[in-house]
Write a protein that holds these residues in place. Structure first.
Motif, mmCIF file in Angstrom:
data_model
loop_
_atom_site.group_PDB
_atom_site.id
_atom_site.type_symbol
_atom_site.label_atom_id
_atom_site.label_comp_id
_atom_site.label_asym_id
_atom_site.label_seq_id
_atom_site.Cartn_x
_atom_site.Cartn_y
_atom_site.Cartn_z
ATOM 1 N N ALA A 144 10.401 69.088 25.616
ATOM 2 C CA ALA A 144 9.607 70.191 25.126
ATOM 3 C C ALA A 144 10.706 71.037 24.667
ATOM 4 C CB ALA A 144 9.079 70.631 26.241
ATOM 5 N N THR A 145 11.970 71.395 24.998
ATOM 6 C CA THR A 145 13.056 72.451 24.733
ATOM 7 C C THR A 145 13.889 71.981 23.619
ATOM 8 O OG1 THR A 145 14.424 72.014 26.509
ATOM 9 C CG2 THR A 145 12.707 73.429 27.127
ATOM 10 N N GLY A 146 14.311 70.658 23.660
ATOM 11 C CA GLY A 146 15.190 70.114 22.854
ATOM 12 C C GLY A 146 16.427 69.879 23.337
ATOM 13 N N GLU A 147 16.793 70.397 24.736
ATOM 14 C CA GLU A 147 18.124 70.244 25.363
ATOM 15 C C GLU A 147 18.454 69.001 25.726
ATOM 16 O OE1 GLU A 147 18.309 74.528 27.347
ATOM 17 O OE2 GLU A 147 16.325 73.606 27.707
ATOM 18 N N ILE A 148 18.832 68.147 24.975
ATOM 19 C CA ILE A 148 19.257 66.715 25.315
ATOM 20 C C ILE A 148 20.572 66.335 25.200
ATOM 21 C CG2 ILE A 148 16.715 66.058 25.083
ATOM 22 C CD1 ILE A 148 17.665 64.837 22.274
ATOM 23 N N ALA A 149 21.569 67.306 24.905
ATOM 24 C CA ALA A 149 22.774 66.856 24.480
ATOM 25 C C ALA A 149 23.407 66.229 25.672
ATOM 26 C CB ALA A 149 23.688 68.017 23.955
#
Length: 283
Positions: free
Chosen positions: A170-175
Protein backbone atom coordinates in the motif's frame (compact mmCIF):
# COMPACT_ATOMS: atom_id res chain seq x y z
CA UNK A 1 -4.36 -31.33 -9.36
CA UNK A 2 -4.91 -27.66 -8.59
CA UNK A 3 -4.62 -26.88 -4.88
CA UNK A 4 -5.55 -23.76 -2.98
CA UNK A 5 -2.69 -23.84 -0.48
CA UNK A 6 -4.16 -21.39 2.01
CA UNK A 7 -7.73 -20.79 3.12
CA UNK A 8 -9.65 -20.58 6.37
CA UNK A 9 -13.02 -21.59 7.76
CA UNK A 10 -14.52 -20.38 11.00
CA UNK A 11 -17.56 -20.42 13.25
CA UNK A 12 -17.64 -17.26 15.33
CA UNK A 13 -19.51 -18.84 18.23
CA UNK A 14 -16.52 -21.09 18.88
CA UNK A 15 -14.52 -18.07 20.04
CA UNK A 16 -10.77 -17.58 19.91
CA UNK A 17 -10.76 -15.26 16.89
CA UNK A 18 -9.51 -12.20 18.73
CA UNK A 19 -8.46 -10.44 15.53
CA UNK A 20 -11.83 -10.94 13.85
CA UNK A 21 -13.86 -7.98 15.06
CA UNK A 22 -17.11 -6.41 13.76
CA UNK A 23 -14.94 -3.73 12.15
CA UNK A 24 -14.09 -6.38 9.53
CA UNK A 25 -17.71 -6.50 8.47
CA UNK A 26 -17.33 -8.43 5.17
CA UNK A 27 -15.81 -11.41 6.97
CA UNK A 28 -17.36 -11.12 10.42
CA UNK A 29 -19.65 -14.10 9.97
CA UNK A 30 -19.38 -17.86 9.73
CA UNK A 31 -17.69 -19.36 6.67
CA UNK A 32 -18.05 -23.02 5.71
CA UNK A 33 -16.93 -25.32 2.93
CA UNK A 34 -20.31 -24.79 1.31
CA UNK A 35 -19.45 -21.09 1.01
CA UNK A 36 -16.07 -21.92 -0.51
CA UNK A 37 -17.28 -24.52 -3.01
CA UNK A 38 -18.46 -22.11 -5.76
CA UNK A 39 -15.09 -20.35 -5.78
CA UNK A 40 -13.21 -23.62 -6.07
CA UNK A 41 -15.43 -24.60 -8.98
CA UNK A 42 -14.75 -21.36 -10.86
CA UNK A 43 -10.99 -21.77 -10.40
CA UNK A 44 -11.11 -25.52 -11.16
CA UNK A 45 -9.46 -26.38 -7.84
CA UNK A 46 -9.66 -29.95 -6.59
CA UNK A 47 -7.89 -29.74 -3.25
CA UNK A 48 -7.18 -27.30 -0.44
CA UNK A 49 -4.97 -26.72 2.57
CA UNK A 50 -7.07 -25.50 5.51
CA UNK A 51 -5.17 -23.12 7.80
CA UNK A 52 -5.88 -22.13 11.40
CA UNK A 53 -7.28 -18.70 12.21
CA UNK A 54 -7.43 -18.94 16.01
CA UNK A 55 -4.49 -19.62 18.37
CA UNK A 56 -6.04 -22.58 20.17
CA UNK A 57 -5.64 -26.32 20.00
CA UNK A 58 -9.43 -26.52 19.87
CA UNK A 59 -9.12 -24.78 16.51
CA UNK A 60 -6.79 -27.53 15.30
CA UNK A 61 -9.27 -30.22 16.35
CA UNK A 62 -12.12 -28.30 14.72
CA UNK A 63 -10.27 -28.10 11.39
CA UNK A 64 -9.14 -31.73 11.49
CA UNK A 65 -12.75 -32.78 12.00
CA UNK A 66 -13.80 -30.77 8.94
CA UNK A 67 -10.98 -32.28 6.88
CA UNK A 68 -11.86 -35.83 7.92
CA UNK A 69 -15.34 -35.37 6.45
CA UNK A 70 -14.38 -33.54 3.24
CA UNK A 71 -12.25 -35.02 0.47
CA UNK A 72 -11.52 -31.58 -0.93
CA UNK A 73 -9.52 -30.62 2.18
CA UNK A 74 -6.24 -32.44 1.69
CA UNK A 75 -4.45 -31.20 4.77
CA UNK A 76 -4.65 -28.92 7.82
CA UNK A 77 -2.14 -26.40 9.13
CA UNK A 78 -3.06 -26.15 12.78
CA UNK A 79 -1.88 -24.45 15.96
CA UNK A 80 -0.33 -25.65 19.18
CA UNK A 81 1.08 -23.85 22.18
CA UNK A 82 4.72 -23.30 21.27
CA UNK A 83 5.31 -21.81 24.72
CA UNK A 84 4.14 -24.89 26.61
CA UNK A 85 6.72 -26.85 28.59
CA UNK A 86 5.42 -30.08 27.03
CA UNK A 87 5.12 -28.59 23.55
CA UNK A 88 7.16 -31.32 21.86
CA UNK A 89 4.96 -34.05 23.33
CA UNK A 90 1.84 -32.18 22.25
CA UNK A 91 3.16 -32.05 18.71
CA UNK A 92 3.81 -35.79 18.75
CA UNK A 93 0.19 -36.38 19.77
CA UNK A 94 -1.24 -34.02 17.17
CA UNK A 95 0.95 -35.56 14.45
CA UNK A 96 -0.88 -38.85 14.87
CA UNK A 97 -3.58 -37.18 12.78
CA UNK A 98 -2.33 -37.75 9.24
CA UNK A 99 -4.41 -34.86 7.97
CA UNK A 100 -2.28 -32.48 10.03
CA UNK A 101 0.43 -31.29 7.64
CA UNK A 102 1.81 -28.27 9.50
CA UNK A 103 1.64 -25.89 12.44
CA UNK A 104 1.43 -22.11 12.48
CA UNK A 105 2.24 -19.94 15.47
CA UNK A 106 0.72 -16.53 14.80
CA UNK A 107 4.06 -14.72 14.99
CA UNK A 108 2.70 -11.45 13.61
CA UNK A 109 0.57 -11.09 16.75
CA UNK A 110 3.30 -11.95 19.29
CA UNK A 111 4.61 -8.80 21.03
CA UNK A 112 8.20 -10.06 21.24
CA UNK A 113 9.82 -9.59 17.84
CA UNK A 114 12.58 -11.99 18.91
CA UNK A 115 10.17 -14.81 19.78
CA UNK A 116 11.42 -16.87 16.83
CA UNK A 117 14.90 -16.90 18.36
CA UNK A 118 13.90 -18.34 21.75
CA UNK A 119 16.06 -21.40 22.59
CA UNK A 120 12.93 -23.08 23.99
CA UNK A 121 11.61 -23.45 20.45
CA UNK A 122 14.35 -25.95 19.53
CA UNK A 123 12.70 -29.12 20.93
CA UNK A 124 9.39 -28.19 19.33
CA UNK A 125 11.01 -27.73 15.94
CA UNK A 126 12.74 -31.07 16.43
CA UNK A 127 9.32 -32.63 17.07
CA UNK A 128 8.00 -31.04 13.89
CA UNK A 129 10.93 -32.36 11.89
CA UNK A 130 10.58 -35.95 13.09
CA UNK A 131 6.86 -35.84 12.31
CA UNK A 132 7.33 -34.23 8.86
CA UNK A 133 5.26 -31.19 9.80
CA UNK A 134 5.70 -27.90 7.97
CA UNK A 135 6.28 -24.69 9.92
CA UNK A 136 4.01 -22.03 8.41
CA UNK A 137 5.58 -18.66 9.17
CA UNK A 138 2.93 -15.96 9.60
CA UNK A 139 5.38 -13.09 9.85
CA UNK A 140 5.79 -9.45 8.89
CA UNK A 141 8.75 -7.91 7.05
CA UNK A 142 10.48 -7.00 10.31
CA UNK A 143 10.59 -10.68 11.31
CA UNK A 144 12.46 -11.85 8.21
CA UNK A 145 16.00 -11.56 9.62
CA UNK A 146 14.89 -13.69 12.60
CA UNK A 147 13.24 -16.23 10.34
CA UNK A 148 16.45 -16.46 8.36
CA UNK A 149 18.40 -17.37 11.51
CA UNK A 150 15.73 -19.86 12.54
CA UNK A 151 15.86 -21.61 9.17
CA UNK A 152 19.65 -21.78 9.34
CA UNK A 153 19.49 -23.28 12.83
CA UNK A 154 16.95 -25.90 11.77
CA UNK A 155 17.84 -27.08 8.26
CA UNK A 156 15.75 -30.24 8.74
CA UNK A 157 12.52 -28.23 9.13
CA UNK A 158 10.48 -27.21 6.11
CA UNK A 159 9.38 -23.57 6.42
CA UNK A 160 6.59 -21.95 4.40
CA UNK A 161 6.56 -18.16 4.27
CA UNK A 162 2.91 -17.13 4.43
CA UNK A 163 1.66 -14.26 2.30
CA UNK A 164 5.16 -13.40 1.04
CA UNK A 165 5.68 -11.95 4.57
CA UNK A 166 3.11 -9.22 3.88
CA UNK A 167 5.17 -6.63 1.97
CA UNK A 168 4.00 -3.03 2.37
CA UNK A 169 2.32 -2.81 -1.00
CA UNK A 170 0.00 0.00 0.00
CA UNK A 171 2.90 2.38 0.71
CA UNK A 172 5.45 0.94 -1.71
CA UNK A 173 8.04 0.58 1.06
CA UNK A 174 9.44 -2.75 -0.03
CA UNK A 175 13.20 -2.20 -0.45
CA UNK A 176 14.17 -3.88 2.83
CA UNK A 177 11.65 -6.63 2.17
CA UNK A 178 13.18 -7.28 -1.24
CA UNK A 179 16.65 -7.71 0.24
CA UNK A 180 15.48 -10.00 3.02
CA UNK A 181 13.42 -12.12 0.63
CA UNK A 182 16.46 -12.61 -1.60
CA UNK A 183 18.47 -13.86 1.40
CA UNK A 184 15.68 -16.18 2.58
CA UNK A 185 15.32 -17.67 -0.87
CA UNK A 186 18.93 -18.85 -0.70
CA UNK A 187 17.86 -21.32 1.98
CA UNK A 188 16.56 -24.55 0.45
CA UNK A 189 14.26 -25.29 3.39
CA UNK A 190 12.06 -22.23 2.78
CA UNK A 191 9.25 -21.97 0.26
CA UNK A 192 6.99 -18.98 -0.27
CA UNK A 193 3.22 -18.81 -0.38
CA UNK A 194 1.84 -16.51 -3.07
CA UNK A 195 -1.13 -15.36 -1.04
CA UNK A 196 -2.37 -12.46 1.04
CA UNK A 197 -1.10 -9.77 -1.32
CA UNK A 198 -4.48 -8.30 -2.17
CA UNK A 199 -5.11 -7.29 1.43
CA UNK A 200 -1.67 -5.62 1.64
CA UNK A 201 -2.28 -3.50 -1.46
CA UNK A 202 -4.11 -0.18 -1.57
CA UNK A 203 -7.88 -0.11 -1.78
CA UNK A 204 -9.02 -0.72 -5.35
CA UNK A 205 -5.73 -2.38 -6.31
CA UNK A 206 -5.00 -3.35 -9.88
CA UNK A 207 -2.84 -6.15 -11.26
CA UNK A 208 0.07 -3.81 -11.94
CA UNK A 209 0.14 -2.87 -8.25
CA UNK A 210 1.21 -6.43 -7.43
CA UNK A 211 3.65 -6.93 -10.30
CA UNK A 212 6.89 -5.89 -8.60
CA UNK A 213 6.33 -8.15 -5.58
CA UNK A 214 5.22 -11.16 -7.59
CA UNK A 215 8.08 -10.84 -10.04
CA UNK A 216 10.52 -10.61 -7.13
CA UNK A 217 9.38 -13.78 -5.38
CA UNK A 218 9.31 -15.67 -8.68
CA UNK A 219 12.86 -14.52 -9.43
CA UNK A 220 14.11 -15.38 -5.94
CA UNK A 221 12.32 -18.63 -5.13
CA UNK A 222 11.80 -19.97 -8.61
CA UNK A 223 8.67 -21.76 -9.70
CA UNK A 224 9.46 -24.93 -7.74
CA UNK A 225 9.31 -23.14 -4.36
CA UNK A 226 6.18 -21.03 -4.76
CA UNK A 227 2.59 -22.08 -4.06
CA UNK A 228 -0.61 -20.17 -4.66
CA UNK A 229 -3.22 -19.65 -1.97
CA UNK A 230 -6.42 -17.63 -1.85
CA UNK A 231 -6.37 -16.55 1.81
CA UNK A 232 -10.15 -16.82 1.59
CA UNK A 233 -12.29 -15.50 3.19
CA UNK A 234 -9.87 -12.77 4.30
CA UNK A 235 -9.43 -11.91 0.62
CA UNK A 236 -13.06 -10.76 0.65
CA UNK A 237 -11.72 -7.58 2.25
CA UNK A 238 -9.84 -6.80 -0.95
CA UNK A 239 -11.78 -7.86 -4.01
CA UNK A 240 -12.59 -11.49 -3.36
CA UNK A 241 -11.47 -14.91 -4.50
CA UNK A 242 -12.06 -14.56 -8.22
CA UNK A 243 -10.31 -11.20 -8.54
CA UNK A 244 -7.20 -12.46 -6.76
CA UNK A 245 -7.14 -15.75 -8.66
CA UNK A 246 -7.47 -13.96 -12.01
CA UNK A 247 -4.71 -11.54 -11.01
CA UNK A 248 -2.38 -14.38 -10.07
CA UNK A 249 -3.05 -16.11 -13.39
CA UNK A 250 -2.31 -12.90 -15.26
CA UNK A 251 0.85 -12.18 -13.28
CA UNK A 252 2.18 -15.69 -13.97
CA UNK A 253 0.97 -15.91 -17.58
CA UNK A 254 4.48 -15.74 -19.05
CA UNK A 255 5.56 -18.93 -17.27
CA UNK A 256 5.39 -22.31 -18.94
CA UNK A 257 2.44 -24.66 -18.46
CA UNK A 258 4.52 -26.86 -16.15
CA UNK A 259 5.73 -23.88 -14.11
CA UNK A 260 2.20 -22.62 -13.59
CA UNK A 261 1.05 -26.12 -12.68
CA UNK A 262 3.77 -26.24 -10.03
CA UNK A 263 2.68 -22.99 -8.41
CA UNK A 264 -1.04 -23.74 -8.60
CA UNK A 265 -0.85 -27.21 -7.10
CA UNK A 266 2.16 -29.46 -7.62
CA UNK A 267 4.36 -27.67 -5.10
CA UNK A 268 1.69 -27.73 -2.41
CA UNK A 269 1.21 -31.45 -2.98
CA UNK A 270 4.94 -32.04 -2.62
CA UNK A 271 5.56 -29.77 0.37
CA UNK A 272 2.44 -30.40 2.41
CA UNK A 273 1.01 -33.72 1.40
CA UNK A 274 3.48 -36.24 0.05
CA UNK A 275 5.55 -36.59 3.22
CA UNK A 276 2.43 -37.13 5.34
CA UNK A 277 0.95 -39.86 3.17
CA UNK A 278 -2.15 -37.80 2.45
CA UNK A 279 -4.38 -39.03 -0.33
CA UNK A 280 -3.55 -36.97 -3.42
CA UNK A 281 -6.12 -38.27 -5.89
CA UNK A 282 -8.90 -35.97 -6.95
CA UNK A 283 -12.50 -36.92 -6.25
Amino acid sequence: MRIDAHHHLWTLARGGYGWLTPALAPIHRDFSLADLAPHLAVADIQGTILVQAAPTEAETVFLLDIAAKAQVVRGVVGWTDFDAADGGARIDVLAAHKLLVGLRPMVQDIPDDDWLLRPALAPLLAAMARNNLVFDALVLPRHLPRLLRLADNHPDVQFVLDHCAKPRLATGEIADWQGDIALLAERPNIVCKLSGLATEAAVGWQILDLRKVVDHVVACFGTDRLMWGSDWPVVNLAGGYEKWFAAAEALLADLSVDERAAIFGDNAARIYLSSRGRKLEAN
